[in-house]
Write a protein that holds these residues in place. Sequence first.
Motif, PDB file in Angstrom:
ATOM      1  N   MET A  38     -12.265 -13.606 -14.697  1.00  0.00           N
ATOM      2  CA  MET A  38     -12.743 -13.478 -13.238  1.00  0.00           C
ATOM      3  C   MET A  38     -13.346 -13.899 -12.758  1.00  0.00           C
ATOM      4  N   VAL A  39     -13.451 -14.884 -11.572  1.00  0.00           N
ATOM      5  CA  VAL A  39     -14.480 -15.507 -11.331  1.00  0.00           C
ATOM      6  C   VAL A  39     -14.643 -15.265  -9.679  1.00  0.00           C
ATOM      7  N   SER A  48     -14.089 -27.632  -0.226  1.00  0.00           N
ATOM      8  CA  SER A  48     -14.206 -26.680  -1.483  1.00  0.00           C
ATOM      9  C   SER A  48     -13.533 -25.047  -1.541  1.00  0.00           C
ATOM     10  N   TYR A  49     -13.823 -24.581  -0.651  1.00  0.00           N
ATOM     11  CA  TYR A  49     -13.230 -22.839  -0.422  1.00  0.00           C
ATOM     12  C   TYR A  49     -11.957 -22.817  -0.773  1.00  0.00           C
ATOM     13  N   VAL A  50     -10.949 -23.565  -0.787  1.00  0.00           N
ATOM     14  CA  VAL A  50      -9.709 -24.392  -0.718  1.00  0.00           C
ATOM     15  C   VAL A  50      -9.492 -24.685  -2.046  1.00  0.00           C
ATOM     16  N   SER A  65     -12.813 -12.888  -4.260  1.00  0.00           N
ATOM     17  CA  SER A  65     -13.355 -12.959  -3.060  1.00  0.00           C
ATOM     18  C   SER A  65     -14.888 -12.793  -2.869  1.00  0.00           C
ATOM     19  N   ILE A  66     -16.563 -13.553  -2.674  1.00  0.00           N
ATOM     20  CA  ILE A  66     -16.454 -12.209  -1.573  1.00  0.00           C
ATOM     21  C   ILE A  66     -17.843 -13.243  -0.094  1.00  0.00           C
ATOM     22  N   VAL A  86     -17.779 -16.139 -14.187  1.00  0.00           N
ATOM     23  CA  VAL A  86     -18.402 -17.150 -13.547  1.00  0.00           C
ATOM     24  C   VAL A  86     -18.822 -16.598 -11.287  1.00  0.00           C
ATOM     25  N   PHE A  87     -19.366 -17.549 -10.513  1.00  0.00           N
ATOM     26  CA  PHE A  87     -19.819 -17.163  -9.994  1.00  0.00           C
ATOM     27  C   PHE A  87     -20.104 -18.722  -8.615  1.00  0.00           C
ATOM     28  N   LEU A  88     -18.897 -19.001  -8.428  1.00  0.00           N
ATOM     29  CA  LEU A  88     -19.107 -20.094  -7.758  1.00  0.00           C
ATOM     30  C   LEU A  88     -20.089 -19.382  -6.374  1.00  0.00           C
ATOM     31  N   CYS A  89     -20.870 -20.049  -5.452  1.00  0.00           N
ATOM     32  CA  CYS A  89     -21.372 -20.355  -3.991  1.00  0.00           C
ATOM     33  C   CYS A  89     -21.694 -21.192  -3.728  1.00  0.00           C
TER      34      CYS A  89
END
Length: 100
Positions: A38-39, A48-50, A65-66, A86-89
């Motif tokens: 899960m990411v 970057s989101y794409v 997706s948050i 992992v959390f991409l922000c």
Amino acid sequence: MVPSLVFAGQHWSPDALRALADRISRSLNALGVKEGGMVAVMMKNCPSYVAAVIACRRASVYLVSINWHFKAAEAGYLLADSGAQVFLCHEDLVPQVQAG
């Protein structure tokens, strides 16, 4: 297949998006995210989101997706409940969720 994208007047070719997605995918693997992992992603609408969406698909991991409007408690709940490794922000969103 990777799309072509125009964002804020800048053209992103399929090769440019593919290269960014590949870097993200390799980074996820280097962080130990395995197939089926899960990411969590909290980003505004941008290339970057794409690329993150494409990278998760390529790495065979689930994307959580948050919504970037969420506050710390809301984002924190989703992060804990999802089991994201992992959390991409976006950097400018970190202060709004840091307490969560």
